[in-house]
Write a protein that holds these residues in place. Structure first.
Motif, PDB file in Angstrom:
ATOM      1  N   GLN A  96       0.772  -1.315   0.342  1.00 48.38           N
ATOM      2  CA  GLN A  96      -0.160   0.041  -0.017  1.00 48.38           C
ATOM      3  C   GLN A  96       1.146   1.005   0.170  1.00 48.38           C
ATOM      4  O   GLN A  96       0.225   2.294  -0.286  1.00 48.38           O
ATOM      5  N   GLY A  97       2.172   1.143   0.562  1.00 47.21           N
ATOM      6  CA  GLY A  97       2.873   2.054  -0.080  1.00 47.21           C
ATOM      7  C   GLY A  97       3.673   2.816   1.330  1.00 47.21           C
ATOM      8  O   GLY A  97       4.320   4.010   0.889  1.00 47.21           O
ATOM      9  N   ASN A 199       2.804  -2.589  -8.073  1.00 47.55           N
ATOM     10  CA  ASN A 199       1.086  -2.427  -6.822  1.00 47.55           C
ATOM     11  C   ASN A 199       0.813  -1.233  -7.406  1.00 47.55           C
ATOM     12  O   ASN A 199       0.794  -0.539  -8.188  1.00 47.55           O
ATOM     13  N   LEU A 200      -0.363  -1.483  -6.328  1.00 45.08           N
ATOM     14  CA  LEU A 200      -1.055  -0.364  -6.357  1.00 45.08           C
ATOM     15  C   LEU A 200      -1.783   0.027  -8.303  1.00 45.08           C
ATOM     16  O   LEU A 200      -2.298   1.007  -8.216  1.00 45.08           O
ATOM     17  N   THR A 201      -1.790   0.112  -9.312  1.00 43.74           N
ATOM     18  CA  THR A 201      -1.650  -0.379  -9.977  1.00 43.74           C
ATOM     19  C   THR A 201      -4.180  -0.037 -10.507  1.00 43.74           C
ATOM     20  O   THR A 201      -4.460  -1.039  -9.361  1.00 43.74           O
ATOM     21  N   VAL A 202      -4.358   0.577 -11.292  1.00 46.43           N
ATOM     22  CA  VAL A 202      -5.869   0.216 -11.241  1.00 46.43           C
ATOM     23  C   VAL A 202      -6.546  -1.247 -10.663  1.00 46.43           C
ATOM     24  O   VAL A 202      -7.299  -1.125 -10.518  1.00 46.43           O
ATOM     25  N   THR A 203      -5.825  -2.052 -12.614  1.00 42.48           N
ATOM     26  CA  THR A 203      -6.303  -3.321 -12.234  1.00 42.48           C
ATOM     27  C   THR A 203      -5.432  -4.073 -12.394  1.00 42.48           C
ATOM     28  O   THR A 203      -4.294  -3.500 -12.414  1.00 42.48           O
ATOM     29  N   GLU A 204      -5.090  -5.112 -11.731  1.00 41.33           N
ATOM     30  CA  GLU A 204      -4.130  -5.966 -12.317  1.00 41.33           C
ATOM     31  C   GLU A 204      -3.424  -5.739 -13.204  1.00 41.33           C
ATOM     32  O   GLU A 204      -3.593  -5.117 -14.228  1.00 41.33           O
ATOM     33  N   PRO A 205      -2.178  -5.895 -13.239  1.00 40.49           N
ATOM     34  CA  PRO A 205      -0.741  -5.060 -13.205  1.00 40.49           C
ATOM     35  C   PRO A 205      -0.205  -6.460 -14.023  1.00 40.49           C
ATOM     36  O   PRO A 205      -0.933  -7.356 -14.001  1.00 40.49           O
TER      37      PRO A 205
END
Ligand SMILES: [Zn+2]
Ligand SMILES: [Zn+2]
Ligand SMILES: [Zn+2]
Lengths: 633, 633, 633
Positions: A96-97, A199-205
Motif C-alpha cells: 500500500q506504499g 503495486n497500486l495499479t488500477v486493475t491487475e498489473p
C-alpha cells in the motif's frame, strides 16, 4: 553421524550467572547444539562502531566449555535503532506504499545498498572474531528470510534495483516489451527507468511484470544471503546454515540453499495448522493438537533437497506458540514425535525453540523446554527421551526413494501472478500431491525441476507452469512413470501461452484447448468414481486416454510412461490415482489407518501416528501421538 | 430524589418560533431535562472570536422558562472548519497513517496542544456566560469520547506527547528498555525521542509498547476532559457529566469519571446487538428488536461505579437507529422497558435521544420521540407512560448487592496488546461473567479493581491480567467467596510474566504452567458436564481442586474462599458455577425463564422480560417486552 | 435492418501478414463488424506528436477491403507512459488517498484538465484522419467508463473541480449548507474552496455530501465523453457508441447515452454470476455455466433505453474469462443463446470478444472465437450458427411492452450514500423487480424516471428515493397500474426527509411513519403467505390496504391504480404480487419452468432456456442452454 539435538538460547536475555547452570542443564538434557546471537545486534554494537563482544565471548566460552557446539547467528534480522537512523530509507515499504516501521523485526528492504553494507560489515566482524573459535561449529545467516511477508518491498531502493535487474535480464527495453506483451494495453516503456513496481495499479498489473518482480525479489534475497556467506567463509570452516520458515514461497529456497552447507527449517506444526493450512473444520479439529500429518514431512523432504542432502530443524515447536490465530497445547508425545519424524526423513539435528520461555516481549507466550520460572515444561521430558533413543539407534541416513515430487518456486510465483481462481495456490496443490503419496505409505523425495529424475520409478510434477528444455529432455529420456498436470507445461518462461499450446509432454499428442476454475461447491465427476475440484482442463489430441470424466472427457492421458492429468483430484481420488500408478511399476503401497504415516530409513521403518487415537498396522500398535520404529528386513 | 426523564434537543436545527411549542410539549410529555448545545460550535462561533450567543440565550430562556432543566454540552466534539484551518495538524491520524478528515465529527487528536487550547477557550467562555444561569442544571463535557475509534491517534502530536509521557513514566530510557524487554529483538532505544508509535510495524509491536500507548492515550482523554471540568467548575456549581458510549474500552472510564459529578452513557440496545455483540445467529434473531438482555444492565452497573453512585442515561434509543449494520424497530414496550431497567439499576435520569427526528444530515434515519414532521413517534406514548409511573413510585435508590464483578480497563488493553487468541477480548469475558450472575437472578455491582470488596459475599474477577499489591491485600483479607480467572493475575503491570508465575492468589498453591487458546469448534469438557471454550490454563500445585476437566486436570482450585477458574465456561456452565458458589454463601439464586431478568431496588423487585413471548415467574406474569415491579417484603 | 454479428480485434497484437487471413476468416464466420483500436495509443503515438498511422491505415484497408465494417475506438482508456510523464498528477487517487499507478488501464482522473486536453487532441486527430474513411462505420469512445471503480477519484484535480461544480450548483455557500443540513455537526462551510472530498472522514460523511460527489463524478464522465463525441461528429457521420460495463452504476448512463447514437454493453454472464450477483449457493451452482437468467436481459432492456432504442452488445463472452473469482466454461450452446437473447431484446449487433485469444498479458486466459494457436474455439461454431440463423430471420425489431420498470442512477447513489442496511443496494432491488416480471413471462421496458409512462399497462418504480414534480405529474395522470416502493418517494432531491413525509404518491393517503432494515435470517411474514426481506416500512394513512403483513400492518396500499409496497418481497412473493397486478389489467402472465425465459419481438416469441436441463412449455421443447423461436400469431 549420530543424530543430535539442540536448542535455541538467548544469553542476552538472562543474567550472566545463570549461563553456566543453563549450559549444564542443556548437556544433561541430551542436547549437543545451542544456537545463539541471531537477534543480539543492539547488545553487540549498541551504537555505531561501539562493539561489546565480552558478553558473547563469555557466553560462547561458558556454553562451549560445557561441551555444547554453538551455532552463531548473524543478527541482521534485527538492525538496531541507530542503523535505522543512519539509513532512514532502509525500511521495506508495503504494497500500500507505507514504510514498515521499526519496533519488531525484519524491518529492512533487501534492495537497500546501505543496509547491505551494514549487513556485510557486522557479518565480517563476527566472522573475523569467531571464525576460528573452536566452539563455533556452525553459522546461521540472518533469520527466517521472508517471514512476515518481507521478501517483496515497494520502496524506492527496490524500484531502482528492479530497473537494473530488468536491464540486465532483457538488455533492451523492446525485448522486455515484447516478452511481456506490453502492447496489450499501451503499457510499452521507452526506458527501463520508466518501469515502476507492480503495486497500486488500477486493475491487475501485467502478469509477467508481477512475475519479474517476484524473480527479482527472490534474487535480492539470494544476493543478500550470499554476501554473508562470503564473509563467513573467508574466516571460518564451520558449515553455514539458514533457517527457512514454513510455507514461505516468496523466494527460491533452492537458490539460497546453493550457497549454504546445510538447510534448516523452523517447524511449528500446530501454529501452521491454525494459520497456513487449507483444510475442513473437521480435519483441523482432529489434528488441532498434533498438526497436519503431512505438512511437516513435506518440508522435511523439501529442505533435504534444498540442503543437497544435509538438513536440520533449527526451531522445533515444543508447546503452545503465541502467533497463530489459536494456540492450543500439543498432545503429550508430539514434541517427541515431531523430532523423530524429522530424523526419519534424514535430519541430522533437531533444535527445540527455545531453551527457556522468555517472560517478556512479543514471544513471552511461546513455550520453551523450560518455563519462564525455570521449571521444566512438558516438552523437556520428551526431549530427554529422544536424546536417549538417539543414542541407541543407528546413524543418520536417507533411504533411496522410489518416488519424487517436483516442487518449484518459479511456478509458485507464476500461480500467484496468474491465479485464474480464488481459492488455491501452487503450494496447496503440491501438498495435496504429497499427501496422496504419503497416504499410500511411500517415502518421497522432493526435488527441484533442475534435478535429475532417472532412478525414480515414479515422478509427480503438478502445476509446473513452464517445462524448460532440460526438463523436457529428462522427461523424454525417463523410463519410469511420470504424472504431470494439472497446469503443467502450459506457459512459456515469461508467463505467456506457448504456440503450440501445452502441456508440452514429450511424445504425448495432447493440447489443453480450454481450462476452467471451479468454485468450492462444484466438481467434475470422474468415470468410475472420484472427482476433480478447483481446476479442470479440456484435453484434445490422439494420446491414449487412461481415465475419463463422467461425461467422457479425458481426465488422464498418456504416452508411454508420461501421464498428464487434467484436473485437481480430491484427496481420495488422488490417492487412488497414485496407487494405480504405483502398482504399474511395482511400488508397494499401504492401506494406512487415518492419521498414520510411514517413513523408511536405510535401517528402519518408522510408524508415525498423528491420530488422536491408537492404531494397529502391520502387527505394530502405535499409540496416539506416538512413533514406533522397526528394523527393516 | 424522584427519578426523572429528559430528552436531547437541537434548537439550532429548528426554526426559533417552534422552540416554545417544543418546550411545552416536552413538559407535557413528562420530561424534566433537556440537553442542548453539544454540536453547535459553528453557530456559537462561526468564525474565530465572532460569538453568536443570542440564539442560545433565547433557547435557554424558552426551554428553562417552560420549566425544563437544561444540560448544556460543550461543543468540542465538532470543531468548525475554521478551527481546522487554524490548526491543520489537529486531525487525528489513523493506524494506516492517514489523517482523519473534516466532514463528520470527533475530528481531533487528543494530544494536539493547539486544539486543547481551543477546547479550553470555548469551554471557559461558555462556563462564564452560562455558569450562573438558573436554567443550566448540569453540564456535559464533549460527546462520547472514543466513539468511532477516536481514542488513539497516530499523529505527530501524539508521537511527541507519547515520548514525553514515557519519559515521565520511566524517567530513564534504560528503565523503559528493561521494563519492555526491548533486548528481545534489538528493540532497545537510546533516547525517548526515538520511540515511535506502535503502528505499521513489520510484525506485531512489543506488547508493553502497545500497552503503554493505550495507557498514554487514555491519559490524554482524562487530561482533555479535566481541562473542561476545571473551566466549568470555576464558574458553575451545576454537576458535570460526560456521556460515555457503549462498549468503548479504549480509555479508563473510572479515571475520567473521577473528575465528574455524574456518569452517563448512551444506550442503543438494538444497534449494539447488531454491531457490537458476539452471539449466535439464533440469539441475535430472538433479541433482534429488544437488544441483548444483559448488555444494557452491564453498562448500567458499570456507570453506577464510574459515577460513584450517581449515573444517568444521556441518550436512550427510542426507535430504529441509522448506524448499525441492520436497523430494525423495537418491539412495542421496549422504549419503556429500557428506561425502567435503567431506573431499577439506580439511574437518576433517562434522556431519550432525540426529541424530534432530524430530516437532514447523517442521523436523519435515527428515530426520535417525534417524527420529522412533528407527529409523535411510537416511543412518545411509552415515554409518557414512564413519566406517569415515575410519579407514583418511590425515589431513586440502589440496593446493597451481595455480588460484585471487577471490571478493569487496563486489563482490556492488556488483552488487546497480547490477545493470544483470535475471537475474544476482555469485554466479552466480562459480559459472559455478568450474564451468568444475571441469569441466576442476582443484583450485581460492577467495581473497579481499586474498589473495596469487603461486604460482598461473592466477587468475580475474571481476566484481570495483573493483580496489584492492594488488590492482593484485599483478597487476602476477604471473608467472602471470590472467583478469579481465567487469565487473572498472570502478568506484571508491564505485561510480562512474573516470577513466581501467576495466578498470584493469596494462600493458593497454584501455578498456571501452560495455557492455550482454542478455536470455536473445539472445547474442554468438564467432569460432570459443562465445558470451557476459547481458553484453558493448566494448573499445578497443591491447592484444593474443586472441579476437574473430564480428563482430570484442575478446572477450579481454591484456598479458603478464593477460587481460581482455569477456563472460560460456556454460558450454562458459568451459570452452574455461579449458582454453586452462591449456595455456599447463602445467596438466593433464581431459575429464570429465558429472557427474563430481575433487579432489586431498596423498595421493589423489577421483572424485566426481554423475551418476545410472555412468561410467568414467582406468580407474576410479565408480557413480552414488559417490565413489572412488586414491592419487596 | 438485419441483425448482425461482429468481433473485437487487435491488429497490433498480430503479425501484419496474418491480418488478411483473419479478415477472410471473419467474413467466412458470418461476421459483419470488427472493432479495433481502443487500446492502441502507444502504437499510434509512441511519443508526443510522433504519429504512426501507417499500420492502422493498413489494418483498416485490409479488414474493410474484406468486406467488414469497422468500429474505431478512441484509445483514451490506456494513455501511454509518456502522457503520464507529461502529466504526473493525472492519475486517479483511490479512496484511501493513494494514486492509482500506471501498469494496467483506466489510469486517469476524469477531472484532470491536462488529460482531458490529451483526450480531445488524440480524438480529434483520429477523427480527422479516419472520419471520412468509408470502412469506418462506427466509433467507440474510450472503453468501459467506470470499470475497476474508476468513476470517482480523490485527487487534487477532482477536489478543485468538485468545488467548482458545487459553486455552480448551489451559487451560495449558505444555500449549500442549508441544503445539506451542515448545521448538524458544525459542518458548515464559509467558502466552496473549504469543501473537501468525502473520503477518510472520522465517521460517515454527510449523506448529501456523498451524493453530491457522486453526481459530480457522473457529470465528469458525461463531460469527458462529450468532448470526444464533439470531436468525432465534427469529422464523421458514422454513429458513435460507448461500450458500458455490466452492473456499473457510478455514473448516469442515460446522460452519457444522450450524446451517443447507439448504446452498447459488454456482456459476461458467467463472470458476472461469479463476481457481481447476490444469490444463494444453490442458484450460483445451478447457473454456474450459463449465468443468471435475468442479469443479461436486465442490461439489454436498460441499454435499449440508454440508446434511445438503438443498442448493441459490444463484447459478448464466448468462453471462460480471466477476471472473476472462478472462471468456468459455458455450457455448449450458451454463446449462441446469449447472442439470440440480445437479438430478442432488440439488439442490432452482437460482437464477440475477441477474435483470437491473446497469448500474452493480463487477458491471456480470456477465451476468444479462436484459440491462441488459431484453432477454432468452441464458440466459433455457435457464432457461425447464429450467423446462419440471422440470415433466415426477420429484421431487428422491438415489441411494444405492456410493462415498464423505472431504473434511475441518482437513486443508486442515494442508496449508496444512505444505505441504512448492510447487504443490499438499489441495483439488487431493481434486478429483483425485473426478475419477478421476467418469471411472469413478460417483455419489459426499462425506462429512466424522465421517460413517459403513458401507454404502459403496468409500471414498477422500486427504490426511486426521490419523485420529482414531473414524475409526480405523470403518475397523477397515469391510467395504468403502478407499483411504487419500497423506498420510493421518501427523500428530497438533496437526500433529506420531505415534510410532509413520503412516499408522495398522488392521491394516496399514506405516510411511512417508521422504517427498518432487517438482517438476512429474519423476515416479515405476509398475510396469506409470502414475506418481505431486508426492508420494511410502517405505513399509516387512510389509503386502501390491499395486502397486509401477518400481524396486520399494511404491506401494499393503493389509490386508484397507484400502489405502494412497503417492503422487499422475496422472489416468489414478488412474482405473486406482479401476477396479481397483471391479472387486474389483463396482461397475460405465464407459469414458466425454472430457468426458462420468454421474450417477444414483433414477429416472434423466443424461448430461452438457462436451465441445465431441457424443458417443455406451450408445446415447445427447449433443450438445456438452447433458444427456440416461434412465429407470433
Ligand atoms: Zn573454550
Ligand atoms: Zn429564565
Ligand atoms: Zn478500402
Amino acid at each position: 553421524m549420530k543424530r543430535t539435538l539442540g536448542v535455541c538460547y538467548y544469553p542476552e536475555h538472562w543474567p550472566m550467572d545463570q549461563w553456566a547452570q543453563d549450559a549444564r542443564d542443556m548437556v544433561a538434557a541430551g542436547l549437543s547444539w545451542v544456537r545463539i546471537g541471531e537477534f543480539a545486534w543492539s547488545r553487540l554494537e549498541p551504537s555505531e562502531g561501539d562493539f561489546q563482544f565480552e558478553w558473547l565471548d563469555q557466553a560462547i566460552e561458558t556454553l562451549g566449555g560445557a561441551g555444547l557446539k554453538i551455532i552463531l547467528g548473524t543478527p541482521t534480522a534485527t538492525p538496531p535503532k541507530w542503523v535505522l537512523e543512519k539509513h532512514p530509507d532502509m525500511l521495506a515499504v508495503d504494497e500500500q506504499g507505507q514504510p514498515r516501521k521499526f519496533g519488531s523485526r525484519r524491518h529492512y528492504c533487501f534492495s537497500h545498498e546501505g543496509y547491505k553494507s551494514e549487513s556485510r560489515r557486522i557479518t565480517r566482524i563476527l566472522a573475523k572474531r569467531y571464525g576460528k573459535n573452536p566452539h563455533i561449529a556452525a553459522w546461521q545467516t540472518d533469520n527466517e528470510y521472508g517471514c512476515h511477508d518481507t521478501t517483496r518491498s515497494y520502496s524506492n531502493a527496490a524500484r531502482v534495483a528492479f530497473q537494473d535487474w530488468l536491464a540486465q535480464r532483457y538488455q533492451s527495453i523492446d525485448a522486455m516489451n515484447r516478452a511481456w506483451g506490453n502492447v496489450f494495453w499501451s503499457m510499452e516503456y521507452d526506458t527501463f527507468d520508466q518501469v515502476d513496481l507492480p503495486n497500486l495499479t488500477v486493475t491487475e498489473p501485467n502478469h509477467p511484470h508481477m512475475l519479474a518482480f517476484r524473480r527479482f525479489s527472490s534474487d535480492q534475497v539470494v544476493v543478500f544471503n550470499r554476501i554473508q556467506v562470503d564473509e563467513i567463509r573467508a574466516h571460518s570452516d564451520a558449515p553455514i546454515i539458514h533457517n527457512y520458515m514454513g510455507r514461505v514461497t516468496d523466494f527460491d529456497h533452492y537458490a539460497v540453499g546453493a550457497d549454504l552447507d546445510i538447510a534448516s527449517w523452523d517447524s511449528y506444526p500446530i501454529g501452521f495448522l491454525s494459520d497456513r493450512l487449507e483444510a475442513s473444520d473437521e480435519h483441523k479439529a482432529r489434528y488441532l493438537r498434533q498438526g497436519d500429518p503431512d505438512m511437516q514431512a513435506f518440508h522435511h523432504d523439501l529442505y533435504r533437497a534444498v540442503g543437497k542432502g544435509r538438513w536440520w530443524i533449527m526451531e522445533q515447536q515444543p508447546g503452545p506458540v503465541n502467533w497463530a490465530p489459536y494456540n492450543p497445547a500439543p498432545l503429550n508425545g508430539m514434541a517427541r514425535l515431531w523430532a523423530w519424524e524429522a530424523f526419519a526423513h534424514g535430519a541430522e539435528t533437531v533444535c527445540y525453540f527455545r531453551w527457556r520461555q522468555a517472560p517478556f516481549a512479543q514471544e513471552q507466550m511461546h513455550a520453551g523446554l523450560k518455563r519462564p520460572d525455570g521449571v521444566d515444561a512438558p516438552a523437556m521430558a520428551e526431549c530427554k527421551q529422544v536424546a536417549d533413543e538417539i543414542a541407541q539407534l543407528s546413524d543418520v541416513g536417507t533411504v533411496s526413494a522410489d518416488v519424487a515430487l517436483i516442487f518449484d518456486y518459479h511456478s509458485c510465483w507464476a500461480w500467484e501472478s496468474q491465479p485464474q481462481g480464488a481459492d488455491f495456490d501452487m503450494f496447496r496443490l503440491a501438498l495435496a500431491s504429497y499427501r496422496a503419496l504419503r497416504r499410500a505409505g511411500l517415502s518421497v523425495d522432493i526435488i527441484s525441476p533442475n534435478h535429475a529424475i532417472d532412478g525414480y520409478k515414479l515422478v509427480l510434477a503438478p502445476g509446473l507452469m513452464h517445462i524448460n528444455d532440460n526438463l523436457h529432455q529428462r522427461l523424454a529420456e525417463f523410463d519410469g512413470l511420470a504424472l504431470l498436470g494439472p497446469r503443467t507445461g502450459l506457459k512459456t518462461d515469461e508467463l505467456s501461452i506457448p504456440i503450440p499450446m501445452g502441456p508440452n509432454v514429450p511424445m504425448l499428442d495432447a493440447t489443453v484447448s480450454l481450462l476452467e476454475s471451479i468454485p468450492p461447491n462444484s466438481a467434475i465427476a470422474l468415470d468410475g468414481g472420484g472427482q476433480f475440484l478447483h481446476w479442470f482442463e479440456h484435453l484434445e489430441g490422439q494420446g491414449e486416454v487412461v481415465r475419463k470424466t463422467r461425461d467422457g472427457k479425458p481426465a488422464i492421458m498418456r504416452a508411454g510412461g508420461l501421464h498428464y492429468m487434467a484436473g485437481w483430484p480430491d484427496d481420495d481420488t488422488y490417492l487412488d490415482i497414485v496407487k494405480t500408478l504405483c502398482s504399474a511399476v511395482e511400488i508397494e503401497t499401504l492401506n494406512l489407518p487415518d492419521g498414520l504415516r510411514v517413513r523408511d530409513t536405510p535401517s528402519h521403518r518408522f510408524y508415525i501416528n498423528y491420530a488422536p487415537e491408537p492404531c494397529e498396522f502391520d502387527g505394530v500398535r502405535i499409540n496416539a501421538a506416538d512413533v514406533v520404529w522397526v528394523e527393516r528386513v
